[in-house]
Write a protein that holds these residues in place. Structure first.
Motif, PDB file in Angstrom:
ATOM      1  N   MET A 186       0.955  -1.321  -0.115  1.00 38.19           N
ATOM      2  CA  MET A 186       0.086   0.144   0.125  1.00 38.19           C
ATOM      3  C   MET A 186       0.900   0.949   0.415  1.00 38.19           C
ATOM      4  N   ARG A 187       0.576   2.250  -0.915  1.00 37.13           N
ATOM      5  CA  ARG A 187       1.384   3.174  -0.803  1.00 37.13           C
ATOM      6  C   ARG A 187       0.290   4.634  -0.496  1.00 37.13           C
ATOM      7  N   ILE A 188       1.650   5.648   0.643  1.00 36.81           N
ATOM      8  CA  ILE A 188       0.412   6.255   1.339  1.00 36.81           C
ATOM      9  C   ILE A 188       2.218   7.167   1.283  1.00 36.81           C
ATOM     10  N   VAL A 189       1.395   8.806   0.783  1.00 34.22           N
ATOM     11  CA  VAL A 189       2.245   9.678   0.245  1.00 34.22           C
ATOM     12  C   VAL A 189       2.221  10.390   1.587  1.00 34.22           C
ATOM     13  N   MET A 190       3.232  10.157   2.643  1.00 29.92           N
ATOM     14  CA  MET A 190       3.632  11.614   3.470  1.00 29.92           C
ATOM     15  C   MET A 190       3.616  13.444   3.343  1.00 29.92           C
ATOM     16  N   ALA A 191       3.403  13.922   4.105  1.00 32.45           N
ATOM     17  CA  ALA A 191       2.828  15.599   4.013  1.00 32.45           C
ATOM     18  C   ALA A 191       3.864  16.087   4.263  1.00 32.45           C
ATOM     19  N   THR A 192       5.356  15.957   3.447  1.00 36.02           N
ATOM     20  CA  THR A 192       6.763  16.602   3.941  1.00 36.02           C
ATOM     21  C   THR A 192       7.341  16.280   3.526  1.00 36.02           C
ATOM     22  N   GLN A 193       8.294  17.183   3.218  1.00 37.89           N
ATOM     23  CA  GLN A 193       9.630  17.206   2.353  1.00 37.89           C
ATOM     24  C   GLN A 193      10.700  16.587   3.301  1.00 37.89           C
ATOM     25  N   GLU A 236      -3.478  11.599  -5.653  1.00 43.76           N
ATOM     26  CA  GLU A 236      -3.606   9.994  -6.027  1.00 43.76           C
ATOM     27  C   GLU A 236      -4.213   9.322  -4.911  1.00 43.76           C
ATOM     28  N   ASP A 237      -2.462   8.992  -4.061  1.00 44.89           N
ATOM     29  CA  ASP A 237      -2.509   8.073  -3.315  1.00 44.89           C
ATOM     30  C   ASP A 237      -3.812   8.665  -1.629  1.00 44.89           C
ATOM     31  N   PRO A 238      -3.593   7.754  -0.752  1.00 49.48           N
ATOM     32  CA  PRO A 238      -4.247   8.284   0.583  1.00 49.48           C
ATOM     33  C   PRO A 238      -2.782   9.534   1.021  1.00 49.48           C
ATOM     34  N   VAL A 239      -3.179  10.175   1.997  1.00 46.36           N
ATOM     35  CA  VAL A 239      -2.172  11.276   2.302  1.00 46.36           C
ATOM     36  C   VAL A 239      -1.703  11.247   4.128  1.00 46.36           C
ATOM     37  N   LEU A 240      -1.074  10.581   4.986  1.00 46.57           N
ATOM     38  CA  LEU A 240      -0.529  10.518   6.128  1.00 46.57           C
ATOM     39  C   LEU A 240       0.167  12.389   6.236  1.00 46.57           C
TER      40      LEU A 240
END
Length: 207
Positions: free
Chosen positions: A1-8, A59-63
């Motif tokens: 499962m792919r999740i994008v984390m809201a950070t750089q 497109e992916d969920p964001v954490l």
């Protein structure tokens, strides 16, 4: 499962990836996106703002997380301003130096404190789950250790003489606010992920 984390922040992504394990493919936020607002009065407010904001772009969920250090003797500082305590764009050293000065101005060598972590997962325009956790301890007026990031060189959890920055990742995860929040997050996700990253019904999680 792919999740994008809201950070750089690659260090933060690395730490969360270790905590989530192989169930999740955690990736950095694309660098060309605008900066999310962080105008909330609480850690949870800010995490929710960031998750919903960036979920509109990917497109992916964001954490999203909002984490910080709270020192009651300093009126709750740095609190929700932990990442920018010494000003916008301030690095870890500048934030730590300001905290040390604030403690010493109060005549304190150490003070009660806690680290807080709020996590929110959003997909499109929907919040899927949100959790909060904290770890209590002491903040000190001199740094120790060269591991971790943020205020880790100044903070020791209750029951430990060492600072977070003196611990291995595995040792820190036994105490840390992020580890506790991630454990609760995994328990409360509205689907069951098996070892292959699929839901218990066989559908792709969050598809």
């Amino acid at each position: 499962m792919r999740i994008v984390m809201a950070t750089q922040n690659a260090n933060k992504v690395r730490e969360f990836a270790q905590l989530l394990g192989s169930r999740v493919d955690l990736v950095l936020l694309p660098s060309d996106l605008p900066k999310a607002p962080e105008t909330g009065e609480t850690f949870l407010d800010n995490a929710r703002q960031k998750a919903l904001f960036y979920a509109r772009y990917v497109e992916d969920p964001v954490l999203a997380d909002d984490s910080g250090l709270v020192v009651p003797a300093l009126g709750g500082e740095p609190g929700v301003h932990s990442a920018r305590y010494a000003g916008e764009g301030a690095d870890d050293r500048a934030n730590n130096d300001k905290l040390i000065r604030a403690l010493r101005a109060k005549g304190l060598r150490a003070a009660d404190a806690w680290f807080a972590c709020a996590l929110v997962v959003a997909h499109k325009d929907q919040v899927l789950v949100e959790v909060e956790a904290r770890v209590d301890g002491m903040v000190h007026d001199a740094p120790r250790g060269d591991r971790g990031f943020g205020y880790d060189p100044l903070f020791s959890p209750h029951g430990e003489a060492r600072r977070f920055a003196e611990m291995s990742s595995e040792e820190k995860h036994r105490f840390s606010h992020r580890a506790r929040a991630v454990r609760e997050l995994v328990e409360r996700l509205p689907f069951v992920i098996d070892r292959e990253g699929r839901s218990s019904t066989g559908e792709n999680a969050l598809s």
